[in-house]
Design a protein around this motif. Structure first.
Motif, PDB file in Angstrom:
ATOM      1  N   GLY A  89       0.859  -1.179   0.000  1.00  0.00           N
ATOM      2  CA  GLY A  89       0.000   0.000   0.000  1.00  0.00           C
ATOM      3  C   GLY A  89       0.892   1.226   0.000  1.00  0.00           C
ATOM      4  N   GLN A  90       0.353   2.331   0.477  1.00  0.00           N
ATOM      5  CA  GLN A  90       1.110   3.571   0.470  1.00  0.00           C
ATOM      6  C   GLN A  90       1.802   3.746   1.818  1.00  0.00           C
ATOM      7  OE1 GLN A  90      -0.788   7.696  -0.005  1.00  0.00           O
ATOM      8  NE2 GLN A  90      -0.656   6.932  -2.099  1.00  0.00           N
ATOM      9  N   ASN A 139       8.586   4.994  -6.600  1.00  0.00           N
ATOM     10  CA  ASN A 139       7.439   4.651  -7.454  1.00  0.00           C
ATOM     11  C   ASN A 139       7.812   4.482  -8.931  1.00  0.00           C
ATOM     12  OD1 ASN A 139       6.251   5.115  -5.000  1.00  0.00           O
ATOM     13  ND2 ASN A 139       5.019   6.852  -5.622  1.00  0.00           N
ATOM     14  N   THR A 191       4.364   9.457  -0.149  1.00  0.00           N
ATOM     15  CA  THR A 191       3.341   8.622  -0.794  1.00  0.00           C
ATOM     16  C   THR A 191       4.037   7.538  -1.600  1.00  0.00           C
ATOM     17  OG1 THR A 191       3.288  10.221  -2.610  1.00  0.00           O
ATOM     18  CG2 THR A 191       1.610  10.456  -0.908  1.00  0.00           C
ATOM     19  N   THR A 232       4.855   3.912  -2.964  1.00  0.00           N
ATOM     20  CA  THR A 232       4.298   2.583  -3.203  1.00  0.00           C
ATOM     21  C   THR A 232       5.395   1.585  -3.577  1.00  0.00           C
ATOM     22  OG1 THR A 232       3.794   3.225  -5.484  1.00  0.00           O
ATOM     23  CG2 THR A 232       2.011   3.398  -3.873  1.00  0.00           C
ATOM     24  N   SER A 233       6.566   2.105  -3.990  1.00  0.00           N
ATOM     25  CA  SER A 233       7.714   1.223  -4.228  1.00  0.00           C
ATOM     26  C   SER A 233       8.975   2.059  -4.119  1.00  0.00           C
ATOM     27  CB  SER A 233       7.654   0.563  -5.614  1.00  0.00           C
ATOM     28  OG  SER A 233       7.925   1.516  -6.627  1.00  0.00           O
TER      29      SER A 233
END
Length: 222
Positions: A89-90, A115, A156, A158-159
């Motif tokens: 998730g974030q 991200n 924020t 995610t990756s």
């Protein structure tokens, strides 16, 4: 650290210590600050790893396994590594945790990209990273390095893609070795409340002492 809480540890509070650590060691992260359970281990991809899935294996190490010799990630054709590590998730990433043996094979320059799931060595070399970190050279007997991130850039996430550009051998050693990688930060639940609040709400009040620093967090966090 734990001695400063208003809890009385004298009544056997440590028997609740489910993860088996002695929390008097300051480097041990509070349970709720490690992003371990938010990593999508099956989707980790490492380029130039000598052994398939070795990159995923060192991220899968738990905190208590961080200094274990095996598994270890080694680079293959040259000293560079490129690791793509997605989260479920974030998250907000506050710092990276790295352990490497004290040899010239330890990583030196880390370029971090947020991200991006499409990088290879040529694009990682050309693009401007979200953040660049110079790793300190490890010394014998050292524990994990905690490498603080610029939090404003990692809100924020995610990756995270970690590009190990070189190691401490100044070009003489073309194998880079990494023993452990972890992440500290905050997982954002869908309702935008930090997950530590959810632990708090579900916990038996008598068990708070197991998680240093968590007690009372729920009421303040709102």
């Amino acid at each position: 650290m734990s001695g400063h809480h208003h809890h009385d540890h004298g009544h056997g509070g440590h028997c609740h210590d489910e993860d088996g650590h002695d929390h008097s060691n300051d480097i041990t992260p509070a349970v709720q600050s490690l992003l371990y359970s938010q990593i999508d281990f099956d989707s980790i991809n490492t380029l130039n790893e000598a052994t398939p899935k070795a990159g995923a294996a060192i991220v899968k190490k738990t905190w208590s396994e961080r200094l274990n010799d095996e598994p270890e990630l080694e680079s293959d054709a040259d000293e560079q590594l490129l690791m793509y590590i997605p989260f479920t998730g974030q998250v907000k990433v506050h710092s990276l945790l790295f352990y490497t043996a004290p040899t010239p094979s330890a990583p030196k320059t880390l370029k971090l990209f947020k991200n991006r799931d499409d990088l290879d060595f040529s694009t990682a070399s050309e693009l401007t990273p979200t953040q660049t970190i110079e790793m300190p050279q490890p010394v014998p007997g050292a524990d994990v390095f905690e490498l603080p991130l610029n939090r404003a850039h990692w809100n924020t996430t995610t990756s995270i893609t970690i590009f190990v550009e070189d190691n401490w051998s100044a070009g003489e050693e073309d194998v880079t070795r990494v023993g452990y990688i972890g992440f500290k930060g905050q997982f954002m639940a869908l309702n935008r409340e930090p997950v530590s609040f959810l632990y708090e709400a579900a916990a038996n009040p008598n068990d708070h002492v197991a998680i240093p620093g968590v007690s009372g967090v729920g009421s303040r966090i709102l």
